[in-house]
Design an enzyme around this catalytic site. Structure first.
Site, PDB file in Angstrom:
ATOM      1  N   TYR A  10      -6.640   6.245  13.543  1.00 46.80           N
ATOM      2  CA  TYR A  10      -6.174   6.538  14.899  1.00 46.80           C
ATOM      3  C   TYR A  10      -7.251   6.280  15.951  1.00 46.80           C
ATOM      4  O   TYR A  10      -6.949   6.238  17.142  1.00 46.80           O
ATOM      5  CB  TYR A  10      -5.715   8.001  15.025  1.00 46.80           C
ATOM      6  CG  TYR A  10      -4.605   8.431  14.107  1.00 46.80           C
ATOM      7  CD1 TYR A  10      -3.882   7.512  13.341  1.00 46.80           C
ATOM      8  CD2 TYR A  10      -4.265   9.774  13.994  1.00 46.80           C
ATOM      9  CE1 TYR A  10      -2.868   7.923  12.490  1.00 46.80           C
ATOM     10  CE2 TYR A  10      -3.247  10.196  13.148  1.00 46.80           C
ATOM     11  CZ  TYR A  10      -2.555   9.265  12.398  1.00 46.80           C
ATOM     12  OH  TYR A  10      -1.557   9.693  11.560  1.00 46.80           O
ATOM     13  N   HIS A  27      -4.951   7.986   3.137  1.00 47.88           N
ATOM     14  CA  HIS A  27      -3.908   7.659   4.114  1.00 47.88           C
ATOM     15  C   HIS A  27      -2.778   6.823   3.498  1.00 47.88           C
ATOM     16  O   HIS A  27      -1.598   7.042   3.786  1.00 47.88           O
ATOM     17  CB  HIS A  27      -4.530   6.914   5.299  1.00 47.88           C
ATOM     18  CG  HIS A  27      -3.754   7.024   6.563  1.00 47.88           C
ATOM     19  ND1 HIS A  27      -4.339   6.936   7.805  1.00 47.88           N
ATOM     20  CD2 HIS A  27      -2.430   7.202   6.807  1.00 47.88           C
ATOM     21  CE1 HIS A  27      -3.411   7.058   8.751  1.00 47.88           C
ATOM     22  NE2 HIS A  27      -2.239   7.214   8.159  1.00 47.88           N
TER      23      HIS A  27
END
Length: 269
Positions: free
Chosen positions: A42, A100
């Site tokens: 992010y 992730h």
């Protein structure tokens, strides 16, 4: 304090950057959120850390999650990358570190990165470890590799248009809690007539109904929102009690509509 379970709702930060991310985290914490979710990919860990430190809420009272990107899955890279994440987040550890995505094409063996993640836990860089975007087969493999080390959560996409039942049920069978990302289907739930109608029954929005549905299934939703009024509405959604009939109506909206489906995604269940 040490968290032995996930707080029931989290503040997601996907696509939030810079001052927007910092202010959103600070606002969420002031409203009562105690679970903040970020990720290396992010590119906002530093801003999230700023929001946390400027909020005035003690670090020990906030459950902080970050996720390790798939270019850092080699054992030699993983621990260093997590250490860098904690530095950006201005803390000495996170409460939860997740893989992730499974390594695309199994380029890095799961045993290598999960063992490294467990080593990071033993070093104190994270209290808990978990996975994200893992299929049923991936979860089985992870359980075999980690043995008695608990897998704290599998974070997967869940919303009324993608109930993800097979994965949710299998995780439950394995004793793995499910965290649901994109619980509002990037805003699409707001346009759904069924959710709007059920919302009117509860003096609530369609978004609140979608979150209440996730919560009723035992899933921890992590909606991303920058506006305090939306953040508060998301928190208040957990107070809504849906009837069995309403749950059935929402369950019927499932159409396997996946928002997050990059070309490196695994073969979904």
């Amino acid at each position: 304090m040490a968290f032995d379970q996930l707080p029931p709702i989290g503040m997601g930060t996907f696509r939030l950057k810079g001052d927007v991310a910092r202010d959103a985290v600070k606002s969420a914490l002031s409203l009562g959120y105690r679970h903040i979710d970020t990720a290396q990919m992010y590119e906002n860990e530093a801003a999230v850390g700023d929001g946390l430190t400027s909020s005035g809420i003690p670090r020990r009272d906030v459950f902080l999650t970050t996720k390790i990107w798939f270019d850092q899955l080699r054992a030699s890279d993983l621990i260093n990358s997590l250490r860098e994440s904690t530095e950006r987040l201005k803390t000495d550890h996170v409460d939860l570190a997740l893989i992730h995505w499974p390594s695309p094409g199994d380029e890095v063996p799961m045993k290598e990165y999960l063992t490294a993640l467990r080593d990071a836990q033993r070093e104190g860089l994270t209290d808990h470890i978990g996975v994200s975007n893992f299929t049923c087969a991936h979860m089985d493999q992870a359980r075999d590799i980690l043995g008695d080390t608990p897998i704290f959560t599998n974070q997967v996409e869940v919303h009324p248009f993608l109930a993800n039942r097979k994965v949710v049920d299998h995780a439950r069978k394995l004793g793995i809690r499910v965290t649901g990302y994109m619980p509002l289907a990037v805003g699409r739930v707001m346009e759904d007539e069924t959710l709007q109608r059920i919302g009117r029954n509860h003096n609530a929005t369609a978004a609140q109904i979608a979150l209440a549905w996730s919560s009723a299934r035992g899933i921890v939703p992590i909606p991303a929102s920058t506006r305090p009024e939306h953040q508060k509405a998301n928190l208040d959604a957990l107070k809504i009690e849906l009837s069995a009939g309403e749950m059935d109506e929402i369950n019927a909206l499932d159409r396997n509509e996946r928002v997050a489906n990059p070309d490196f995604a695994p073969e979904w269940d």
